[in-house]
Motif scaffolding. Sequence first.
Motif, mmCIF file in Angstrom:
data_model
loop_
_atom_site.group_PDB
_atom_site.id
_atom_site.type_symbol
_atom_site.label_atom_id
_atom_site.label_comp_id
_atom_site.label_asym_id
_atom_site.label_seq_id
_atom_site.Cartn_x
_atom_site.Cartn_y
_atom_site.Cartn_z
ATOM 1 N N SER A 27 0.823 -1.217 0.000
ATOM 2 C CA SER A 27 0.000 0.000 0.000
ATOM 3 C C SER A 27 0.852 1.260 0.000
ATOM 4 C CB SER A 27 -0.945 0.003 1.205
ATOM 5 O OG SER A 27 -0.230 0.269 2.393
ATOM 6 N N ARG A 28 2.109 1.131 0.368
ATOM 7 C CA ARG A 28 3.007 2.282 0.385
ATOM 8 C C ARG A 28 3.963 2.284 -0.804
ATOM 9 N NH1 ARG A 28 2.416 4.567 5.436
ATOM 10 N NH2 ARG A 28 1.295 3.216 6.861
ATOM 11 N N ARG A 54 8.996 2.931 6.950
ATOM 12 C CA ARG A 54 7.958 2.694 5.954
ATOM 13 C C ARG A 54 7.474 3.908 5.183
ATOM 14 N NH1 ARG A 54 2.552 1.065 9.198
ATOM 15 N NH2 ARG A 54 2.368 2.931 10.470
ATOM 16 N N GLY A 55 7.481 5.089 5.715
ATOM 17 C CA GLY A 55 7.052 6.274 4.958
ATOM 18 C C GLY A 55 5.542 6.390 4.868
ATOM 19 N N GLN A 56 5.077 7.237 3.935
ATOM 20 C CA GLN A 56 3.647 7.521 3.804
ATOM 21 C C GLN A 56 2.999 6.654 2.735
ATOM 22 O OE1 GLN A 56 3.030 11.653 3.203
ATOM 23 N NE2 GLN A 56 3.878 12.234 5.178
ATOM 24 N N LYS A 57 1.657 6.545 2.845
ATOM 25 C CA LYS A 57 0.918 5.785 1.841
ATOM 26 C C LYS A 57 0.857 6.560 0.540
ATOM 27 C CE LYS A 57 -1.973 2.817 4.580
ATOM 28 N NZ LYS A 57 -3.271 2.214 4.703
ATOM 29 N N LEU A 58 0.674 5.817 -0.548
ATOM 30 C CA LEU A 58 0.596 6.427 -1.869
ATOM 31 C C LEU A 58 -0.841 6.798 -2.199
ATOM 32 C CD1 LEU A 58 2.879 4.014 -3.903
ATOM 33 C CD2 LEU A 58 3.471 6.245 -2.975
#
Length: 98
Positions: A27-28, A54-58
């Motif tokens: 999902s990311r 992990r960072g932010q979702k796209l």
Amino acid sequence: MNPVLPFLGALFLQLVLAFFTMEDARSRGHNSMGWFLFVVVFGIFAVLIYLLTRGQKLSKSEMIERKKDRRDWEPIVIGYCWTLVAVAVLLFLIDLVR
């Protein structure tokens, strides 16, 4: 207590953690299969590393672009892992009956 039961429980938990990490990575827009294998091999330590990096979702449009690049072998690996889970559950049930 049979020594196989804790092993089967740990294997099941490891596969569940790996599956959820893989889905979150997908999902990311990350390499979901790479994270799946990393968690299977290194367990909770890999999950902690993933959570830190992990960072932010796209967005939806970014996800559509990334899905075009998705590998064909991911469903095969997922099916293999669920087969391992099914075998572990069957072994657990057989052990309970004995």
